[in-house]
Design a protein around this motif. Structure first.
Motif, PDB file in Angstrom:
ATOM      1  N   PRO A 126       0.824  -1.212   0.000  1.00  0.00           N
ATOM      2  CA  PRO A 126       0.000   0.000   0.000  1.00  0.00           C
ATOM      3  C   PRO A 126       0.857   1.260   0.000  1.00  0.00           C
ATOM      4  N   ARG A 127       0.448   2.245  -0.765  1.00  0.00           N
ATOM      5  CA  ARG A 127       1.203   3.477  -0.892  1.00  0.00           C
ATOM      6  C   ARG A 127       0.406   4.654  -0.345  1.00  0.00           C
ATOM      7  N   THR A 128       1.139   5.651   0.043  1.00  0.00           N
ATOM      8  CA  THR A 128       0.551   6.907   0.489  1.00  0.00           C
ATOM      9  C   THR A 128       1.181   8.029  -0.319  1.00  0.00           C
ATOM     10  N   ASP A 129       0.384   8.919  -0.867  1.00  0.00           N
ATOM     11  CA  ASP A 129       0.891  10.032  -1.668  1.00  0.00           C
ATOM     12  C   ASP A 129       1.056  11.268  -0.784  1.00  0.00           C
ATOM     13  N   PRO A 130       2.291  11.788  -0.631  1.00  0.00           N
ATOM     14  CA  PRO A 130       2.490  12.968   0.211  1.00  0.00           C
ATOM     15  C   PRO A 130       1.992  14.245  -0.469  1.00  0.00           C
ATOM     16  N   VAL A 131       1.266  15.026   0.302  1.00  0.00           N
ATOM     17  CA  VAL A 131       0.719  16.306  -0.166  1.00  0.00           C
ATOM     18  C   VAL A 131       1.100  17.386   0.835  1.00  0.00           C
ATOM     19  N   VAL A 132       1.661  18.497   0.351  1.00  0.00           N
ATOM     20  CA  VAL A 132       1.915  19.620   1.248  1.00  0.00           C
ATOM     21  C   VAL A 132       0.675  20.507   1.292  1.00  0.00           C
ATOM     22  N   ILE A 133       0.321  20.941   2.482  1.00  0.00           N
ATOM     23  CA  ILE A 133      -0.759  21.909   2.649  1.00  0.00           C
ATOM     24  C   ILE A 133      -0.203  23.003   3.542  1.00  0.00           C
ATOM     25  N   MET A 134      -0.266  24.243   3.095  1.00  0.00           N
ATOM     26  CA  MET A 134       0.527  25.287   3.741  1.00  0.00           C
ATOM     27  C   MET A 134      -0.294  26.450   4.261  1.00  0.00           C
ATOM     28  N   LEU A 135       0.043  26.801   5.474  1.00  0.00           N
ATOM     29  CA  LEU A 135      -0.453  28.014   6.098  1.00  0.00           C
ATOM     30  C   LEU A 135       0.566  29.095   5.768  1.00  0.00           C
ATOM     31  N   VAL A 136       0.309  29.866   4.727  1.00  0.00           N
ATOM     32  CA  VAL A 136       1.240  30.902   4.283  1.00  0.00           C
ATOM     33  C   VAL A 136       0.806  32.233   4.881  1.00  0.00           C
ATOM     34  N   THR A 137       1.708  32.869   5.609  1.00  0.00           N
ATOM     35  CA  THR A 137       1.374  34.137   6.260  1.00  0.00           C
ATOM     36  C   THR A 137       2.310  35.243   5.797  1.00  0.00           C
ATOM     37  N   GLY A 197      12.150  13.556  -5.540  1.00  0.00           N
ATOM     38  CA  GLY A 197      13.375  14.314  -5.341  1.00  0.00           C
ATOM     39  C   GLY A 197      13.180  15.667  -4.691  1.00  0.00           C
ATOM     40  N   GLU A 198      12.002  15.915  -4.128  1.00  0.00           N
ATOM     41  CA  GLU A 198      11.666  17.235  -3.584  1.00  0.00           C
ATOM     42  C   GLU A 198      11.475  17.151  -2.079  1.00  0.00           C
ATOM     43  N   THR A 199      12.008  18.123  -1.345  1.00  0.00           N
ATOM     44  CA  THR A 199      11.755  18.200   0.082  1.00  0.00           C
ATOM     45  C   THR A 199      10.388  18.826   0.326  1.00  0.00           C
ATOM     46  N   MET A 200       9.877  18.650   1.542  1.00  0.00           N
ATOM     47  CA  MET A 200       8.616  19.283   1.898  1.00  0.00           C
ATOM     48  C   MET A 200       8.713  20.797   1.768  1.00  0.00           C
ATOM     49  N   GLU A 201       9.835  21.364   2.237  1.00  0.00           N
ATOM     50  CA  GLU A 201       9.997  22.814   2.195  1.00  0.00           C
ATOM     51  C   GLU A 201       9.993  23.341   0.756  1.00  0.00           C
ATOM     52  N   ALA A 202      10.700  22.617  -0.118  1.00  0.00           N
ATOM     53  CA  ALA A 202      10.735  23.031  -1.520  1.00  0.00           C
ATOM     54  C   ALA A 202       9.359  22.925  -2.161  1.00  0.00           C
ATOM     55  N   ALA A 203       8.601  21.887  -1.798  1.00  0.00           N
ATOM     56  CA  ALA A 203       7.261  21.722  -2.358  1.00  0.00           C
ATOM     57  C   ALA A 203       6.341  22.861  -1.917  1.00  0.00           C
ATOM     58  N   VAL A 204       6.460  23.286  -0.668  1.00  0.00           N
ATOM     59  CA  VAL A 204       5.659  24.412  -0.185  1.00  0.00           C
ATOM     60  C   VAL A 204       5.952  25.660  -1.006  1.00  0.00           C
ATOM     61  N   PHE A 211      -8.824   9.853   0.949  1.00  0.00           N
ATOM     62  CA  PHE A 211      -9.778  10.224  -0.109  1.00  0.00           C
ATOM     63  C   PHE A 211      -9.026  10.504  -1.421  1.00  0.00           C
ATOM     64  N   PRO A 212      -8.307   9.544  -2.029  1.00  0.00           N
ATOM     65  CA  PRO A 212      -8.337   8.137  -1.635  1.00  0.00           C
ATOM     66  C   PRO A 212      -7.156   7.684  -0.771  1.00  0.00           C
ATOM     67  N   GLY A 213      -5.949   8.328  -0.874  1.00  0.00           N
ATOM     68  CA  GLY A 213      -4.817   7.778  -0.130  1.00  0.00           C
ATOM     69  C   GLY A 213      -3.657   8.742   0.005  1.00  0.00           C
ATOM     70  N   SER A 214      -3.877   9.862   0.677  1.00  0.00           N
ATOM     71  CA  SER A 214      -2.835  10.878   0.802  1.00  0.00           C
ATOM     72  C   SER A 214      -2.394  11.038   2.250  1.00  0.00           C
ATOM     73  N   LEU A 215      -1.218  11.624   2.422  1.00  0.00           N
ATOM     74  CA  LEU A 215      -0.771  12.086   3.722  1.00  0.00           C
ATOM     75  C   LEU A 215      -0.541  13.579   3.592  1.00  0.00           C
ATOM     76  N   MET A 216      -1.375  14.360   4.284  1.00  0.00           N
ATOM     77  CA  MET A 216      -1.275  15.808   4.223  1.00  0.00           C
ATOM     78  C   MET A 216      -0.196  16.273   5.196  1.00  0.00           C
ATOM     79  N   LEU A 217       0.800  16.967   4.671  1.00  0.00           N
ATOM     80  CA  LEU A 217       1.900  17.479   5.483  1.00  0.00           C
ATOM     81  C   LEU A 217       1.686  18.977   5.688  1.00  0.00           C
ATOM     82  N   GLY A 218       1.229  19.344   6.876  1.00  0.00           N
ATOM     83  CA  GLY A 218       0.923  20.734   7.163  1.00  0.00           C
ATOM     84  C   GLY A 218       2.172  21.521   7.499  1.00  0.00           C
ATOM     85  N   ALA A 219       2.336  22.665   6.871  1.00  0.00           N
ATOM     86  CA  ALA A 219       3.524  23.474   7.067  1.00  0.00           C
ATOM     87  C   ALA A 219       3.153  24.950   7.188  1.00  0.00           C
TER      88      ALA A 219
END
Length: 313
Positions: A174-185, A213-220, A245-253
């Motif tokens: 089973p796989r999980t797709d990483p997704v960045v979700i950002m609180l940009v201020t 090949g991307e870090t979380m910070e770079a993706a944000v 919905f269907p298979g993500s991991l939301m990485l809050g930054a």
């Protein structure tokens, strides 16, 4: 973020019993309970505030059981029963927020299959984690019946946590797709956006899939610039949320914008804007003239509410 695991689907403390996946002889010694899901909708108790778990290998003729974990000394399995002829198939079935409920004569009295998005904030942390795990793994099985390497049919193994290909010997997990979700201020303002597919007035935090090949910070930084033209400097991790919905991991930054100039890409986003704390308070109070709040239970709302309350540390 000290309260990171209070996000919906987080911090349930589920014992996933990974050792039992590798030792079927030990697994066979435990009493069994089953959580059935119909088209990804878990079975809920009569009050719709908890899962309805059935004793034994319920609906054994449907699908393949997936070991979710060990609960009170019993092995809890999830089972896809989408082949059941259920009552309650009506208007709204399959919608983004499906309001329908389905029942069957063999289910416990008062229980029903219901959309997880609609009830997720009413579940205990443990029930929410169980439901998210069950829904995510069963959805993975539904879409991985054939080997990505050779195209041959695959067979489930390890108590539902892998699929093996007899043709080429490849094992799939089973796989999980990483997704960045950002609180940009930017100072005392926060950046919100609206997808072209969303209803008018519905705004949320920006988000996007990470690339290889991307870090979380770079993706944000990349996603914020691609969607709104806003450049982001310092980025720090806040919290994560499994999102089945269907298979993500939301990485809050949290990202700190270097300027407040917005230039949207209309192919990516319909509209973006800055809101100060007073305006965001009006949004959550339901008194803002044009903006609706992010959905309860979603990590976007969790981040926004905690920014508003100055609880990001």
């Amino acid at each position: 973020m000290r309260i990171a695991e209070t996000v919906t689907f987080g911090g349930g403390g589920l014992d996933r019993a990974e050792d039992l996946r590798r030792h079927p002889e030990l697994l066979a010694q435990l009493p069994v309970r089953t959580l059935p899901l119909w088209r990804g909708k878990p079975l809920l108790a009569a009050g719709r505030e908890g899962l309805a778990v059935m004793e034994g290998h319920a609906f054994a003729e449907h699908g393949h059981p997936v070991l979710v974990g060990k609960i009170d000394g019993a092995a809890l399995f999830a089972r896809d029963v989408s082949g059941l002829e259920v009552a309650g198939v009506g208007e709204g079935l399959g919608a983004f927020l499906d309001p329908t409920e389905q029942t069957h004569p063999d289910l416990p009295a008062g229980t029903a299959f219901a959309e997880l998005r609609a009830v997720m904030t009413r579940l205990s942390p443990l029930d929410a984690e169980i439901a998210a795990t069950a829904k995510g793994v069963l959805e993975w099985h539904r879409g991985h019946g054939f080997c990505a390497n050779c195209g041959g049919p695959t067979q489930p193994g390890k108590a539902g946590w892998m699929r093996a290909c007899p043709s080429c010997g490849r094992a799939h997990f089973p796989r999980t797709d990483p997704v960045v979700i950002m609180l940009v201020t930017y100072g005392d303002r926060v950046l919100l956006g609206r997808s072209p597919a969303w209803p008018e007035g519905f705004f949320s935090c920006l988000a996007g899939f990470m690339e290889p090949g991307e870090t979380m910070e770079a993706a944000v930084r990349r996603e914020t610039w691609e969607e709104t033209g806003v450049r982001v400097g310092p980025v720090r991790y806040l919290a994560s949320q499994p999102w089945p919905f269907p298979g993500s991991l939301m990485l809050g930054a949290h990202g700190e914008a270097l300027d407040d100039r917005i230039e949207i890409d209309p192919e990516e986003i319909a509209e973006a804007l800055w809101l100060d704390r007073t305006e965001l308070m009006d949004v959550f109070a339901g008194s803002h003239p044009r903006i609706s709040p992010a959905r309860a239970g979603a990590i976007a709302r969790f981040l926004l509410e905690n920014w508003l309350a100055d609880r990001l540390d």
